[in-house]
Write a protein that holds these residues in place. Structure first.
Motif, PDB file in Angstrom:
ATOM      1  N   PRO B 114     -15.660  18.700 -24.602  1.00 30.24           N
ATOM      2  CA  PRO B 114     -16.353  17.416 -24.823  1.00 30.24           C
ATOM      3  C   PRO B 114     -17.727  17.610 -25.467  1.00 30.24           C
ATOM      4  O   PRO B 114     -18.133  16.822 -26.322  1.00 30.24           O
ATOM      5  N   TRP B 115     -18.427  18.677 -25.077  1.00 28.60           N
ATOM      6  CA  TRP B 115     -19.761  18.946 -25.618  1.00 28.60           C
ATOM      7  C   TRP B 115     -19.733  19.143 -27.132  1.00 28.60           C
ATOM      8  O   TRP B 115     -20.616  18.678 -27.856  1.00 28.60           O
ATOM      9  N   ASP B 116     -18.690  19.835 -27.630  1.00 27.09           N
ATOM     10  CA  ASP B 116     -18.622  20.142 -29.056  1.00 27.09           C
ATOM     11  C   ASP B 116     -18.670  18.880 -29.923  1.00 27.09           C
ATOM     12  O   ASP B 116     -19.335  18.870 -30.957  1.00 27.09           O
ATOM     13  N   ARG B 120     -25.033  17.257 -31.066  1.00 29.56           N
ATOM     14  CA  ARG B 120     -26.434  16.899 -31.283  1.00 29.56           C
ATOM     15  C   ARG B 120     -26.960  16.033 -30.128  1.00 29.56           C
ATOM     16  O   ARG B 120     -27.987  16.358 -29.517  1.00 29.56           O
ATOM     17  N   SER B 121     -26.238  14.977 -29.808  1.00 30.56           N
ATOM     18  CA  SER B 121     -26.682  14.068 -28.737  1.00 30.56           C
ATOM     19  C   SER B 121     -26.837  14.797 -27.412  1.00 30.56           C
ATOM     20  O   SER B 121     -27.830  14.631 -26.702  1.00 30.56           O
ATOM     21  N   LYS B 122     -25.822  15.608 -27.098  1.00 32.18           N
ATOM     22  CA  LYS B 122     -25.840  16.246 -25.778  1.00 32.18           C
ATOM     23  C   LYS B 122     -26.879  17.367 -25.699  1.00 32.18           C
ATOM     24  O   LYS B 122     -27.414  17.637 -24.627  1.00 32.18           O
ATOM     25  N   THR B 123     -27.146  18.025 -26.819  1.00 34.28           N
ATOM     26  CA  THR B 123     -28.195  19.059 -26.816  1.00 34.28           C
ATOM     27  C   THR B 123     -29.565  18.411 -26.601  1.00 34.28           C
ATOM     28  O   THR B 123     -30.383  18.904 -25.806  1.00 34.28           O
ATOM     29  N   THR B 145     -15.343  11.051 -29.702  1.00 34.28           N
ATOM     30  CA  THR B 145     -15.614  11.770 -28.463  1.00 34.28           C
ATOM     31  C   THR B 145     -14.339  12.478 -28.012  1.00 34.28           C
ATOM     32  O   THR B 145     -13.236  12.173 -28.489  1.00 34.28           O
ATOM     33  N   TYR B 146     -14.516  13.399 -27.091  1.00 37.64           N
ATOM     34  CA  TYR B 146     -13.344  14.091 -26.528  1.00 37.64           C
ATOM     35  C   TYR B 146     -12.380  13.082 -25.914  1.00 37.64           C
ATOM     36  O   TYR B 146     -11.160  13.200 -26.074  1.00 37.64           O
ATOM     37  N   ASN B 378     -19.219  29.852 -22.716  1.00 35.71           N
ATOM     38  CA  ASN B 378     -18.802  29.119 -23.914  1.00 35.71           C
ATOM     39  C   ASN B 378     -19.457  27.739 -23.907  1.00 35.71           C
ATOM     40  O   ASN B 378     -19.827  27.211 -22.836  1.00 35.71           O
ATOM     41  N   GLY B 379     -19.588  27.152 -25.068  1.00 39.32           N
ATOM     42  CA  GLY B 379     -20.105  25.786 -25.198  1.00 39.32           C
ATOM     43  C   GLY B 379     -21.412  25.598 -24.446  1.00 39.32           C
ATOM     44  O   GLY B 379     -22.340  26.405 -24.568  1.00 39.32           O
TER      45      GLY B 379
END
Lengths: 243, 590
Positions: B114-116, B120-123, B145-146, B378-379
């Motif tokens: 989901p993060w991938d 940008r938003s989640k970082t 989204t995922y 990962n991620g």
């Protein structure tokens, strides 16, 4: 006959098998193709031992290849040498085919000065067949110049010394030969010959596979997969059907 | 120049993306013509068990791949260099026939996290703006989204019959599977592959370290499977010949094994083989396309008109076709304006090779996607607050490394490379070798992009694509970090000899094969100023043009891309037949 003609008179010889697809023009397929039999053009052609050289027809060059190969993979208590295992025949067949012709390579010019550094690996416009031609001639000329004898006639420890020099870059055979890259090409090809399926002329009696315990062109390991960590001692099999 | 009867849809390239879209669209009743550069190729005719297990021909000479002679790129690290052509096989492993790279792939069948999709938003949300905007990276969300992707991943997995063990079904965590994965609506179609010796050693060591190993989801099927199209597949025999090979056993998922048996029999489908599309033709109004121009293998040019064009070739060919067709604004790295060619990314690889005395790995038993992985690094599965990078790597061990020619180079440091010493070393170490491969994420950089080369051309006289790229510093730091973790795991696994590798501690090059996952250049997004296609992979410039493949990913994750390509293709095709054909026009407001 000039050496170049003798060695490379077979440029353009028909190569067996190995090309994908037939070139009968664009094919429009409507419905599932009904011919489900294996495409004959897709079967590899077996290299027959003793069938005669097609590219390495010059005695000196063939002796040089054999001498190099037999230092790279010598005869010892672990098994036969490269030439005993058919690696010279293997190389000849490879050089006579698409590999030797560089059939897959993008060979458009110019080759720029910084290309090797940028790609971090040597780049060639020349085909592998041409690289063997110039490389083997330069190696023999080097031996004649420094040692006064053909490379094949030198003592094994002297041959090793020259090969080590080629490998580490301290020996430069000629201006037009990337010596290190030529060493790596020969090392790669002798490994291919020793460990490829015997159908290609090397790895005779599956000597390379027996050395390391690779069972070859097997199709189904489901009976063995659960026996993890166990020595299986499987007899290797080749793509060449047994009589 | 001959003009053919108009099609509803023309599909450019019949790999995974093209065949999945053609299947959806023909099932919905549309007339579809696919055009593929390569010849027809199939299991029984081309890769039965009698020819398939052949390392020299497939693994070394790479005869199933498109030849660099016919299809290559030029490459440079920075804009002030002159690019050189990739002359021999390198990181671009395009397919040589129908089925594309889907015929010779290994079969790792991952979902991205989901993060991938919202990188940008989640970082920014977790670490602040400075972490996302370091001056070099060019991060952007995907526009999906995922959660939106989940049903399409599920559909791809069913068609391909993927083997694996779920770690998260609707939020229910099962530690036998990957506890870090996004939620799935249900279990994998088939159970995971067998646990082989290298996996046992890896699983035991990582478990002792408090990490979370699981079996990699594989398109090498553990059991027979009948997919939703009614196509039967067989169980994998663990022959070990997958990556760069066909599959003689109908157990590696491919367009041939999973889709063609149905697609090829549909009366409203046909494929023109050995014919290369060189241009997508624009309409007078500039807002639509009219079809494609292709060249057959006699050099004759043809026009195929269509109401809808789906460009589903390999990533680099999708981008080149857009540039050669002059659709969209080419990206300018100096100003970061323009979109076509933007956000190239790759895969950042590090890891360790190791030799464990006394082990018997039987490395010839296995499959292309056969192995164990940990996603602990990962991620965004770990805290990056005090780290100088974002993202991470899937850290995996593989059970597919028995090929004797290529493995002759895998010996402990200091081993002789030739002579009797080499023979002894190879004999002693063939069975004791294993590896941890860190398949790291790759973040796009402002200076990394694809455009047309000014010098080198292909056999049709068209400019080659030119790649300008080097790793992001963030990725370099990630590769070092995960390499250090791999050393710790190797020590816990009991390895006496450990050799590290890190492809990102030197400049990037296309000639050294760290991975073959090339990404981006025609990226998707919600903002037309930073993307070529909208979230349905529809061109922002021409609404009846869809550009589908890994070219659409705005970044690359620490996973293999194929399942995401498949899911995006199915989603785009469903949007076409469910929405677009009833009301042709942009599916998303710009």
């Amino acid at each position: 006959m000039k050496r170049r003609e003798a060695l490379f008179s077979l440029v353009g010889i028909a190569t067996a098998g190995a090309t994908i697809g037939r070139s009968a023009g664009a094919v429009t397929l409507e419905g599932y193709p009904t011919d489900m039999a294996v495409d004959k053009a897709f079967l590899p052609a077996s290299v027959v031992p003793g069938g005669g050289m097609r590219v390495l027809t010059n005695d000196t060059q063939r002796r040089t290849v054999a001498a190099v190969f037999d230092r790279l993979i010598p005869q010892d208590e672990l098994g036969p040498s490269a030439s005993q295992a058919g690696c010279v025949e293997f190389l000849d067949a490879q050089l006579a085919g698409p590999f030797g012709e560089g059939a897959a390579l993008y060979r458009e010019t110019p080759k720029m000065a910084g290309e090797d550094a940028l790609m971090q690996t040597p780049q060639f416009i020349a085909t592998p067949r041409e690289r063997y031609e110039t490389g083997l001639a330069a190696l023999d000329a080097y031996a004649q110049r420094i040692d006064g004898a053909a490379f094949a006639d030198l003592q094994p420890n002297r041959q090793d010394e020259i090969l080590r020099g080629m490998e580490d870059g301290s020996v430069k055979l000629a201006d037009d030969v990337n010596t290190k890259a030529f060493f790596e090409l020969m090392l790669q090809n002798v490994r291919e010959g020793y460990f490829a399926d015997p159908i290609y002329g090397g790895n005779r009696d599956m000597a390379g596979w027996k050395l390391i315990g690779f069972p070859g062109a097997r199709y189904d390991y489901r009976l063995y997969a659960d026996r993890t960590g166990e020595k299986l001692d499987l007899e290797p099999v080749s793509l060449i059907p047994r009589d | 120049m001959a003009t053919k009867q108009k099609a509803d849809v023309v599909v450019v390239g019949l790999g995974w993306a093209g065949s999945l879209m053609a299947e959806e669209l023909t099932r919905a009743g549309l007339n579809v013509i696919a055009i593929d550069r390569g010849p027809w190729m199939d299991t029984s005719t081309h890769t039965p068990p009698a020819v398939d297990p052949d390392e020299l021909r497939w693994g070394i000479r790479k005869e199933l791949l498109a030849k660099p002679k016919d299809n290559t790129l030029t490459f440079r690290n920075t804009v002030d260099q002159v690019a050189a052509p990739q002359r021999d096989y390198g990181i671009f492993e395009l397919g040589g026939g129908v089925g594309g790279a889907g015929f010779h792939w290994a079969g790792m069948a991952w979902r991205f996290s989901p993060w991938d999709f919202e990188i940008r938003s989640k970082t920014i949300e977790r670490y602040g703006l400075a972490k996302a905007e370091d001056g070099e990276m060019q991060l952007q969300d995907w526009g999906v989204t995922y959660d939106e992707m989940e049903p399409y991943y599920d559909r791809f997995e069913r068609i391909a019959g993927i083997s694996g063990k779920a770690g998260n079904i609707n939020g229910q965590i099962d530690p036998v599977g990957n506890i870090f994965e996004g939620h799935r609506s249900r279990e994998y179609p088939t159970p995971p592959l067998k646990t082989l010796r290298s996996m046992e050693v890896f699983n035991e060591a990582t478990s002792r370290m408090g990490l979370h190993p699981f079996t990699i989801p594989a398109a090498n099927l553990s059991q027979p499977w009948v997919n939703p199209l009614g196509v039967s597949m067989g169980a994998c025999t663990y022959c070990g010949f997958c990556l760069a090979y066909g599959c003689g056993n109908y157990s590696k998922s491919s367009p041939q094994a999973c889709v063609f048996p149905v697609l090829m029999r549909r009366p409203n489908f046909k494929v023109i083989t050995e014919s290369c599309v060189i241009k997508v033709n624009k309409a007078q109004d500039g807002k639509t396309v009219t079809g494609v121009t292709y060249v057959d293998n006699q050099g004759r040019e043809h026009v195929q008109d269509a109401d809808i064009v789906c460009v589903t070739a390999f990533q680099v060919d999708n981008v080149r076709l857009m540039l050669n067709s002059q659709i969209g604004q080419p990206y300018d790295p100096r100003t970061q304006q323009g979109t076509v060619g933007r956000n190239f990314s790759f895969q950042t690889i590090s890891g360790v090779d190791m030799w464990i005395d006394g082990e018997t790995m039987n490395p010839f038993i296995g499959a292309g996607a056969h192995g164990s992985q940990i996603d602990d690094y990962n991620g965004d599965n770990f805290d990056h607050s005090d780290l100088d990078f974002i993202g991470g790597a899937g850290m995996l061990t593989l059970a597919r490394d028995g090929a004797p020619i290529s493995k002759a180079g895998k010996l402990p440091e200091g081993s002789p490379r030739w002579g009797s010493g080499f023979k002894q070393a190879y004999k002693d170490n063939y069975q004791t070798f294993t590896t941890i491969f860190n398949q790291g994420c790759s973040m796009p950089v402002k200076g990394g992009y694809l455009d047309l080369d000014p010098t080198y051309r292909d056999k049709f006289g068209q400019p080659l694509l030119r790649l300008t790229y080097d790793y992001a510093q963030s990725d370099r730091n990630m590769a070092k970090f995960t390499m250090d973790r791999a050393v710790e795991i190797a020590q816990e696994m009991g390895a006496q000899n450990i050799t590290t590798f890190n492809f990102a501690d030197k400049p990037f090059t296309t000639a050294v094969i760290a991975s073959d996952h090339v990404i981006g250049g025609a990226v998707m997004g919600a903002d037309p100023t930073t993307s070529v296609v909208n979230p349905y992979l529809q061109s922002w410039d021409c609404h009846n043009l869809f550009v589908v493949g890994a070219s659409a990913f705005p970044m690359n994750a620490g996973y293999n891309p194929t399942a995401t390509v498949g899911a995006l293709a199915i989603r785009a095709a469903q949007a076409i037949h469910q929405t677009y054909v009833n009301n042709p026009g942009p599916l998303v407001e710009a």
